[in-house]
Design a protein around this motif. Structure first.
Motif, PDB file in Angstrom:
ATOM      1  N   THR A  63       0.826  -1.204   0.000  1.00  0.00           N
ATOM      2  CA  THR A  63       0.000   0.000   0.000  1.00  0.00           C
ATOM      3  C   THR A  63       0.859   1.252   0.000  1.00  0.00           C
ATOM      4  OG1 THR A  63      -1.817  -1.110   1.151  1.00  0.00           O
ATOM      5  CG2 THR A  63      -1.766   1.285   1.278  1.00  0.00           C
ATOM      6  N   ILE A  64       1.871   1.285   0.844  1.00  0.00           N
ATOM      7  CA  ILE A  64       2.707   2.474   0.950  1.00  0.00           C
ATOM      8  C   ILE A  64       3.527   2.702  -0.312  1.00  0.00           C
ATOM      9  CG2 ILE A  64       4.620   3.508   2.244  1.00  0.00           C
ATOM     10  CD1 ILE A  64       1.838   3.599   3.607  1.00  0.00           C
ATOM     11  N   VAL A  65       3.983   1.639  -0.948  1.00  0.00           N
ATOM     12  CA  VAL A  65       4.672   1.783  -2.233  1.00  0.00           C
ATOM     13  C   VAL A  65       3.725   2.398  -3.262  1.00  0.00           C
ATOM     14  CG1 VAL A  65       5.578   0.477  -4.207  1.00  0.00           C
ATOM     15  CG2 VAL A  65       6.414   0.005  -1.899  1.00  0.00           C
ATOM     16  N   GLY A  66       2.453   1.970  -3.230  1.00  0.00           N
ATOM     17  CA  GLY A  66       1.473   2.569  -4.136  1.00  0.00           C
ATOM     18  C   GLY A  66       1.307   4.054  -3.891  1.00  0.00           C
ATOM     19  N   VAL A  67       1.278   4.453  -2.628  1.00  0.00           N
ATOM     20  CA  VAL A  67       1.178   5.885  -2.297  1.00  0.00           C
ATOM     21  C   VAL A  67       2.395   6.630  -2.842  1.00  0.00           C
ATOM     22  CG1 VAL A  67       1.122   7.569  -0.418  1.00  0.00           C
ATOM     23  CG2 VAL A  67      -0.243   5.477  -0.249  1.00  0.00           C
ATOM     24  N   LYS A 103     -14.662  -3.927  -0.225  1.00  0.00           N
ATOM     25  CA  LYS A 103     -14.111  -4.197  -1.548  1.00  0.00           C
ATOM     26  C   LYS A 103     -14.766  -5.451  -2.110  1.00  0.00           C
ATOM     27  CE  LYS A 103     -10.134  -4.518   0.334  1.00  0.00           C
ATOM     28  NZ  LYS A 103      -8.696  -4.766   0.601  1.00  0.00           N
ATOM     29  N   LEU A 104     -15.242  -5.363  -3.343  1.00  0.00           N
ATOM     30  CA  LEU A 104     -16.002  -6.460  -3.945  1.00  0.00           C
ATOM     31  C   LEU A 104     -15.340  -7.023  -5.197  1.00  0.00           C
ATOM     32  CD1 LEU A 104     -19.524  -4.815  -3.511  1.00  0.00           C
ATOM     33  CD2 LEU A 104     -18.522  -6.646  -2.111  1.00  0.00           C
ATOM     34  N   GLY A 105     -14.040  -6.831  -5.332  1.00  0.00           N
ATOM     35  CA  GLY A 105     -13.307  -7.397  -6.460  1.00  0.00           C
ATOM     36  C   GLY A 105     -13.818  -6.906  -7.794  1.00  0.00           C
ATOM     37  N   SER A 106     -14.187  -7.833  -8.656  1.00  0.00           N
ATOM     38  CA  SER A 106     -14.637  -7.484 -10.007  1.00  0.00           C
ATOM     39  C   SER A 106     -15.976  -6.758 -10.020  1.00  0.00           C
ATOM     40  CB  SER A 106     -14.739  -8.756 -10.868  1.00  0.00           C
ATOM     41  OG  SER A 106     -15.694  -9.646 -10.311  1.00  0.00           O
ATOM     42  N   GLY A 138      -1.804  -8.561  -4.107  1.00  0.00           N
ATOM     43  CA  GLY A 138      -1.680  -7.125  -3.891  1.00  0.00           C
ATOM     44  C   GLY A 138      -2.868  -6.293  -4.332  1.00  0.00           C
ATOM     45  N   ALA A 139      -3.923  -6.936  -4.832  1.00  0.00           N
ATOM     46  CA  ALA A 139      -5.059  -6.162  -5.354  1.00  0.00           C
ATOM     47  C   ALA A 139      -5.684  -5.290  -4.275  1.00  0.00           C
ATOM     48  CB  ALA A 139      -6.102  -7.105  -5.951  1.00  0.00           C
ATOM     49  N   GLY A 140      -5.969  -5.880  -3.116  1.00  0.00           N
ATOM     50  CA  GLY A 140      -6.559  -5.105  -2.036  1.00  0.00           C
ATOM     51  C   GLY A 140      -5.611  -4.064  -1.483  1.00  0.00           C
ATOM     52  N   CYS A 177      -6.004   1.369  -9.367  1.00  0.00           N
ATOM     53  CA  CYS A 177      -4.810   0.732  -8.793  1.00  0.00           C
ATOM     54  C   CYS A 177      -5.018  -0.775  -8.639  1.00  0.00           C
ATOM     55  CB  CYS A 177      -4.492   1.354  -7.429  1.00  0.00           C
ATOM     56  SG  CYS A 177      -3.930   3.075  -7.474  1.00  0.00           S
ATOM     57  N   GLY A 178      -6.179  -1.161  -8.104  1.00  0.00           N
ATOM     58  CA  GLY A 178      -6.461  -2.568  -7.912  1.00  0.00           C
ATOM     59  C   GLY A 178      -6.502  -3.338  -9.216  1.00  0.00           C
ATOM     60  N   TYR A 179      -7.044  -2.710 -10.248  1.00  0.00           N
ATOM     61  CA  TYR A 179      -7.140  -3.367 -11.557  1.00  0.00           C
ATOM     62  C   TYR A 179      -5.761  -3.552 -12.183  1.00  0.00           C
ATOM     63  CZ  TYR A 179      -7.695  -3.743 -16.603  1.00  0.00           C
ATOM     64  OH  TYR A 179      -7.570  -4.131 -17.903  1.00  0.00           O
ATOM     65  N   GLU A 180      -4.958  -2.496 -12.171  1.00  0.00           N
ATOM     66  CA  GLU A 180      -3.656  -2.568 -12.835  1.00  0.00           C
ATOM     67  C   GLU A 180      -2.768  -3.643 -12.217  1.00  0.00           C
ATOM     68  OE1 GLU A 180      -2.519  -1.211 -15.508  1.00  0.00           O
ATOM     69  OE2 GLU A 180      -4.007   0.336 -15.944  1.00  0.00           O
ATOM     70  N   VAL A 181      -2.817  -3.807 -10.900  1.00  0.00           N
ATOM     71  CA  VAL A 181      -1.950  -4.796 -10.274  1.00  0.00           C
ATOM     72  C   VAL A 181      -2.411  -6.221 -10.600  1.00  0.00           C
ATOM     73  CG1 VAL A 181      -3.088  -5.085  -8.026  1.00  0.00           C
ATOM     74  CG2 VAL A 181      -0.610  -5.216  -8.175  1.00  0.00           C
ATOM     75  N   CYS A 182      -3.681  -6.398 -10.912  1.00  0.00           N
ATOM     76  CA  CYS A 182      -4.186  -7.725 -11.275  1.00  0.00           C
ATOM     77  C   CYS A 182      -3.767  -8.133 -12.684  1.00  0.00           C
ATOM     78  CB  CYS A 182      -5.712  -7.762 -11.171  1.00  0.00           C
ATOM     79  SG  CYS A 182      -6.333  -7.795  -9.483  1.00  0.00           S
TER      80      CYS A 182
END
Length: 332
Positions: free
Chosen positions: A71-75, A246-249, A276-278, A305-310
Motif C-alpha cells: 500500500t505504501i509503495v502505491g502511495v 471491496k467487492l473485487g470485479s 496485492g489487489a486489495g 490501482c487494484g485493476y492494474e496490479v491484477c
C-alpha cells in the motif's frame, strides 16, 4: 471527503511486516498437496517455505511485499508522502527490500535484525487466486519500544497492517502512538483467516482506535458474522467513520457519515494474479483521502490501482500502469 483530514499534514505512514514475496504458479492439485486452505494467509516456519519451494514446478518470481508495504509503495508511486515502518534482516533480501522502497518514492524507517528477512510464498492457481504462506522472520521482532509518536510525525493517516494482530503488544503501541501524534488510523483487515483467529482482540482492542476500516467480502463476513453485504457494510460503518467493502470485479462500496457510495470496477484486460489487489486498492483510496477528494473519486483511483496490479504477476505495477492510473487523478 472527510473533514478530520483538513490541515497541513499529507503523510501516509504504514506499519507492517517487511517481507519478500516469492510467487509461483501452480495448479489446485499442487496447493492441495501442501495445504487444506485455499486463499487467505497461513503462518508457517522457514523450513515449510523452503520445503515447498523444492517442490514447485514453475519459475519463482521474487518481489518486495507485505500488505502495508504494498500500500505504501502505491502511495509513493502516486507521488504521495509515504513512509514504511518495519524490521528487516541484515541479508540480501533485506537490502533488496529497502532499496526497492527508496526507488518507489518511499522513506524507509526500518529497524535491523540478525534474524533473516521475512518472506511470503504465494501459490497462484489458474483462477488467479493466491494462497499465502508467511514466514515472518525479522518482521515479527518489531518491538513496541521501537514505535513512538515521533514515528508518525507529519502523518495524516497511519495504516496499521491487519496481520499485526498476531503481535498484540506492538499493535496496541502503534495505535496509541498514532493517536498521540494526531493521525487518523486506517486498518485493512488483511485476510479472513486473520479475522477469524483474532476476532475478539480486533473488536475489543483495535477497532475503538480505527477511523478507516477496509475489508473485502470474506473479511467483512468474518468480522461482522453477516453474509448480506449491505448489512455487513452497515455494521462496519458503526465501527469506523469511514468503512469500505471491496467487492473485487464488482467494484466497491464506501460508507461515510451514513452515505454509501457505489464505485464501479475497472475492467478490460486479462486478470493474471490477484496478489496485492486489495493493498493497491487501499493505496489509491488513502491517497485520495489525504488529497481531499470525494468518496467517488477516491474509489475510482483505488479501482484503477487494484485493476492494474491484477494485470501483472505480483504487486509491482509497471510504469505504464502507473501512467494510466495518474490519468484518473483530478486536475490540480
Amino acid at each position: 471527503m472527510y473533514d478530520k483530514l483538513s490541515g497541513e499534514k499529507k503523510g501516509i505512514v504504514g506499519v507492517g511486516s517487511a517481507l519478500m514475496d516469492l510467487l509461483v504458479f501452480e495448479d489446485d492439485a499442487f496447493l492441495k498437496g501442501i495445504s487444506d486452505i485455499k486463499g487467505g494467509m497461513t503462518l508457517v516456519d522457514g523450513s515449510f517455505a523452503e520445503g515447498v519451494l523444492e517442490k514447485v514446478t514453475s519459475e519463482v518470481t521474487v518481489v518486495p511485499g507485505g500488505a502495508a508495504c504494498n500500500t505504501i509503495v502505491g502511495v509513493g508511486r502516486l507521488n504521495g508522502a509515504a513512509t514504511f515502518v518495519g524490521k528487516r534482516g541484515r541479508d540480501s533480501y533485506g537490502e533488496h527490500f529497502e532499496q526497492d522502497l527508496k526507488q518507489n518514492g518511499v522513506t524507509p524507517d526500518l529497524v535491523m535484525s540478525d534474524t533473516p528477512t521475512g518472506r511470503v510464498l504465494s501459490v497462484i492457481t489458474p483462477d488467479a487466486q493466491r494462497s499465502m504462506f508467511t514466514y515472518l522472520g525479522a518482521a515479527s521482532e518489531l518491538a513496541p519500544e521501537e514505535i513512538s509518536p515521533e514515528t508518525f510525525a507529519g502523518a495524516a493517516i497511519v495504516l496499521i497492517e491487519g496481520y499485526l494482530v498476531f503481535n498484540q503488544a506492538l499493535m496496541t503501541k502503534a495505535l496509541a502512538s498514532a493517536k498521540e501524534a494526531g493521525a487518523l488510523v486506517a486498518m485493512d483487515l488483511a485476510s479472513f483467516t486473520v479475522v477469524e483467529e483474532a476476532l475478539s482482540f480486533i473488536k475489543e482492542e483495535v477497532i475503538p482506535a480505527v477511523d478507516i476500516l477496509i475489508a473485502n467480502e470474506d473479511e467483512a463476513r468474518a468480522f461482522t458474522g453477516l453474509s448480506d453485504e449491505a448489512a455487513a457494510l452497515d455494521e462496519m460503518s458503526r465501527c469506523a467513520d469511514v468503512a469500505v467493502l471491496k467487492l473485487g470485479s464488482r467494484g466497491s462500496r464506501i460508507a461515510v457519515d451514513g452515505t454509501v457510495t457505489e464505485v464501479a470496477p475497472v475492467s478490460g484486460g486479462t486478470i493474471v494474479d490477484t496478489t496485492g489487489a486489495g493493498d493497491l486498492w487501499a493505496a489509491g483510496f488513502l491517497y485520495g483521502m489525504v488529497m481531499g477528494y470525494s468518496a467517488e473519486t477516491c474509489g475510482n483511483i483505488a479501482s484503477a490501482c487494484g485493476y492494474e496490479v491484477c494485470c501483472v504477476t505480483g504487486a509491482d505495477i509497471p510504469e505504464a500502469g502507473w501512467a494510466r492510473i495518474r490519468n484518473t487523478l483530478p486536475a490540480s
